[in-house]
Design an enzyme around this catalytic site. Structure first.
Site, PDB file in Angstrom:
ATOM      1  N   CYS A  37       0.841  -1.198   0.000  1.00 26.16           N
ATOM      2  CA  CYS A  37       0.000   0.000   0.000  1.00 26.16           C
ATOM      3  C   CYS A  37       0.878   1.250   0.000  1.00 26.16           C
ATOM      4  O   CYS A  37       1.821   1.371   0.781  1.00 26.16           O
ATOM      5  CB  CYS A  37      -0.910   0.009   1.222  1.00 26.16           C
ATOM      6  SG  CYS A  37      -2.048   1.419   1.257  1.00 26.16           S
ATOM      7  N   GLU A  94     -13.311   3.783  -5.356  1.00 23.99           N
ATOM      8  CA  GLU A  94     -12.206   2.837  -5.481  1.00 23.99           C
ATOM      9  C   GLU A  94     -12.245   1.955  -4.241  1.00 23.99           C
ATOM     10  O   GLU A  94     -12.071   2.449  -3.117  1.00 23.99           O
ATOM     11  CB  GLU A  94     -10.877   3.575  -5.599  1.00 23.99           C
ATOM     12  CG  GLU A  94     -10.812   4.489  -6.823  1.00 23.99           C
ATOM     13  CD  GLU A  94      -9.546   5.334  -6.891  1.00 23.99           C
ATOM     14  OE1 GLU A  94      -8.811   5.385  -5.875  1.00 23.99           O
ATOM     15  OE2 GLU A  94      -9.300   5.932  -7.942  1.00 23.99           O
TER      16      GLU A  94
END
Length: 203
Positions: A37, A94
């Site tokens: 991430c 998203e």
């Protein structure tokens, strides 16, 4: 109240709407802990729905993008209705796909992750809770890509994007990009997503 990491105005850098001006509403927190991430979403400030609408309305674009973290942790149908009525803008999201979404979202980007173990079996794919995906955006870490085409959310009109895994090291980043380009060329069912915002040095 919603916990918001940031709200900002920029160009969408990924997927089908690359280059489109949008207001990004980045929510705090995520229910996954992906080692790759690239977003700091841990903290944030509490904002009311009306405060969020007022902030969004300071920008002239057509689209709102709900992102994170994982925005589905914070939103419901009442919030989506409030955004539509209060701003007159279209709404995209998203999401990692592990939670159901409220109705009336105009564009759904599914980016399935499950930590470092990406969907490679029917059991993992069954953990996805979405009804539909307008596009699937996959971070390329060298995994088997075929299972993504067999997700129940993927239909004949779903756009499939493969994105190089971003890293700070420039040599490794370049190698990742070359690998992803080669994989897209080898399987034209994919489209390349290049993170335009990083290339341009914008948020």
């Amino acid at each position: 109240m919603k916990r918001i990491k940031e709200i900002f105005y920029s160009l969408q850098g990924e997927g089908a709407h690359t280059g489109v001006p949008a207001v990004f509403v980045r929510f705090s927190g995520c229910n996954l802990r992906c080692t790759f991430c690239d977003t700091d979403h841990a903290d944030g400030v509490e904002m009311t729905d009306s405060e969020i609408v007022a902030y969004i309305n300071t920008y002239p674009c057509e689209w709102i993008i709900l992102t994170g973290g994982e925005p589905s942790l914070w939103i419901d149908e009442a919030f989506i209705h409030t955004l539509h009525i209060g701003t007159g803008k279209k709404i995209a999201i998203e999401t990692n796909g592990t939670r159901p979404l409220p109705a009336m979202i105009d564009w759904v980007t599914l980016s399935p992750k499950f930590g470092m173990t990406l969907p490679s079996s029917a059991a993992e794919a069954a953990n996805l809770r979405l009804q539909r995906a307008d596009e699937v955006k996959v971070v390329d870490i060298g995994q088997d890509l075929e299972p993504y085409f067999h997700l129940p959310q993927v239909g004949s009109n779903t756009l499939m994007f493969l994105q190089p895994c971003w890293v700070a090291d420039s040599a490794e980043a370049e190698a990742n990009e070359k690998r992803t380009v080669a994989r897209v060329l080898a399987d034209p069912r994919w489209r390349l997503s290049v993170q335009l915002h990083r290339k341009l040095g914008i948020e």
